[in-house]
Each structure stands twice: as structure tokens, then as C-alpha cells.
Design a protein around this motif. Sequence first.
Motif, PDB file in Angstrom:
ATOM      1  N   SER A  50      -4.828   2.361  -4.195  1.00  0.00           N
ATOM      2  CA  SER A  50      -5.299   1.160  -3.522  1.00  0.00           C
ATOM      3  C   SER A  50      -6.812   1.137  -3.511  1.00  0.00           C
ATOM      4  CB  SER A  50      -4.757   1.065  -2.094  1.00  0.00           C
ATOM      5  OG  SER A  50      -5.267   2.109  -1.301  1.00  0.00           O
ATOM      6  N   ILE A  51      -7.361  -0.050  -3.258  1.00  0.00           N
ATOM      7  CA  ILE A  51      -8.806  -0.226  -3.238  1.00  0.00           C
ATOM      8  C   ILE A  51      -9.161  -1.309  -2.241  1.00  0.00           C
ATOM      9  CG2 ILE A  51      -8.774  -1.904  -5.151  1.00  0.00           C
ATOM     10  CD1 ILE A  51     -11.364  -0.520  -6.180  1.00  0.00           C
ATOM     11  N   THR A  58     -11.206   3.942  -1.984  1.00  0.00           N
ATOM     12  CA  THR A  58      -9.974   4.025  -2.767  1.00  0.00           C
ATOM     13  C   THR A  58      -9.076   5.122  -2.212  1.00  0.00           C
ATOM     14  OG1 THR A  58     -11.001   5.561  -4.335  1.00  0.00           O
ATOM     15  CG2 THR A  58     -11.083   3.221  -4.888  1.00  0.00           C
ATOM     16  N   TYR A  59      -7.822   5.060  -2.604  1.00  0.00           N
ATOM     17  CA  TYR A  59      -6.829   6.027  -2.114  1.00  0.00           C
ATOM     18  C   TYR A  59      -5.781   6.198  -3.204  1.00  0.00           C
ATOM     19  CZ  TYR A  59      -3.299   7.964   1.105  1.00  0.00           C
ATOM     20  OH  TYR A  59      -2.376   8.749   1.736  1.00  0.00           O
ATOM     21  N   SER A 105      -6.925   0.496   5.318  1.00  0.00           N
ATOM     22  CA  SER A 105      -6.885   1.892   5.738  1.00  0.00           C
ATOM     23  C   SER A 105      -5.953   2.575   4.752  1.00  0.00           C
ATOM     24  CB  SER A 105      -6.346   2.038   7.167  1.00  0.00           C
ATOM     25  OG  SER A 105      -4.960   1.767   7.201  1.00  0.00           O
ATOM     26  N   HIS A 106      -6.087   3.862   4.628  1.00  0.00           N
ATOM     27  CA  HIS A 106      -5.223   4.569   3.680  1.00  0.00           C
ATOM     28  C   HIS A 106      -3.767   4.387   4.062  1.00  0.00           C
ATOM     29  CE1 HIS A 106      -8.617   7.500   2.325  1.00  0.00           C
ATOM     30  NE2 HIS A 106      -8.835   6.236   1.992  1.00  0.00           N
ATOM     31  N   ARG A 113       5.192  -3.010   2.430  1.00  0.00           N
ATOM     32  CA  ARG A 113       5.446  -4.153   3.299  1.00  0.00           C
ATOM     33  C   ARG A 113       4.153  -4.844   3.733  1.00  0.00           C
ATOM     34  NH1 ARG A 113       6.749   0.025   7.373  1.00  0.00           N
ATOM     35  NH2 ARG A 113       5.068   0.093   8.913  1.00  0.00           N
ATOM     36  N   ASN A 114       3.016  -4.202   3.563  1.00  0.00           N
ATOM     37  CA  ASN A 114       1.743  -4.802   3.959  1.00  0.00           C
ATOM     38  C   ASN A 114       1.134  -5.680   2.878  1.00  0.00           C
ATOM     39  OD1 ASN A 114       1.640  -3.743   6.586  1.00  0.00           O
ATOM     40  ND2 ASN A 114       0.919  -1.777   5.799  1.00  0.00           N
ATOM     41  N   TYR A 115       1.790  -5.779   1.756  1.00  0.00           N
ATOM     42  CA  TYR A 115       1.280  -6.608   0.665  1.00  0.00           C
ATOM     43  C   TYR A 115       2.098  -7.899   0.594  1.00  0.00           C
ATOM     44  CZ  TYR A 115      -1.307  -2.504  -0.809  1.00  0.00           C
ATOM     45  OH  TYR A 115      -2.167  -1.435  -0.849  1.00  0.00           O
TER      46      TYR A 115
END
Length: 128
Positions: A50-51, A58-59, A105-106, A113-115
Motif C-alpha cells: 500500500s501507499i 508505504t507498507y 495507516s499500515h 474491506r477499507n477499499y
Amino acid sequence: QVQLVESGGGLVQAGGSLRLSCAASGRTFSSLTMGWFRQAPGKEREFVASIDRSGGNTYYADSVKGRFTISRDNAKNTVYLQMNSLKPEDTAVYYCAADPTGFYSHYRSYLPRNYGYWGQGTQVTVSS
């Protein structure tokens, strides 16, 4: 509404590289947190990377850390996933996703589900 279109998948030998791209439209790209996920046959969709909106944070999943790099170009409305040292276990359909809240947040970026928006996916096959 956000439209996401992935490209760059294909067949590559183990140890090779690919770069995936995801072009976004429909909303100010710099307001979106972006992520890459993948799903292999018979398995659940899993987090890859993710970014945040600026590209400064990034993570990565442990399985790809040190081999994959996520980046974004806000001027081109595109997020990338550079994949090096590919392994057969990286074989999957890769999806890009956008979180329209822009929060980062990481932990938050790790959860599908957050997308709110997803691309159609691009196949990556790594042969041994």
C-alpha cells in the motif's frame, strides 16, 4: 466513482521481473490511498502493498518485502508495483484498489474491506 485499470501482467520465469501499472480516473488521484492485493486459485485475496496519498509512506506484506516496490505518480494518475526476484508462489491475479477516504495507516491499508474501488485484475504467472 473511481475507475481502476491494471496492466503489465504476464508470464515470467522465476527470478524475473514485471512492473504492474494501475491507471485511475474519476476522482482526484492524489486524494486516494492505493493498495495492491493478489488472489491465487483456491485462496483468499491477500494484501501485497500500500501507499499513502503523497507516496511518502508505504507498507508491504512480509512475503514480498525487499522484492516488490510500490510507487505512484500523481501527475499521471497511476500507481505501480515493481516486482523483482519473482517466485512461483507469486502467481496470482493482482488487483489494485483505492481507498477514497485518503486515511492511511499500515493496519487500515492491510484490510480489503477499507477499499471502496477495485480494478478488474491482471494475471501474473511465474514459472519454475
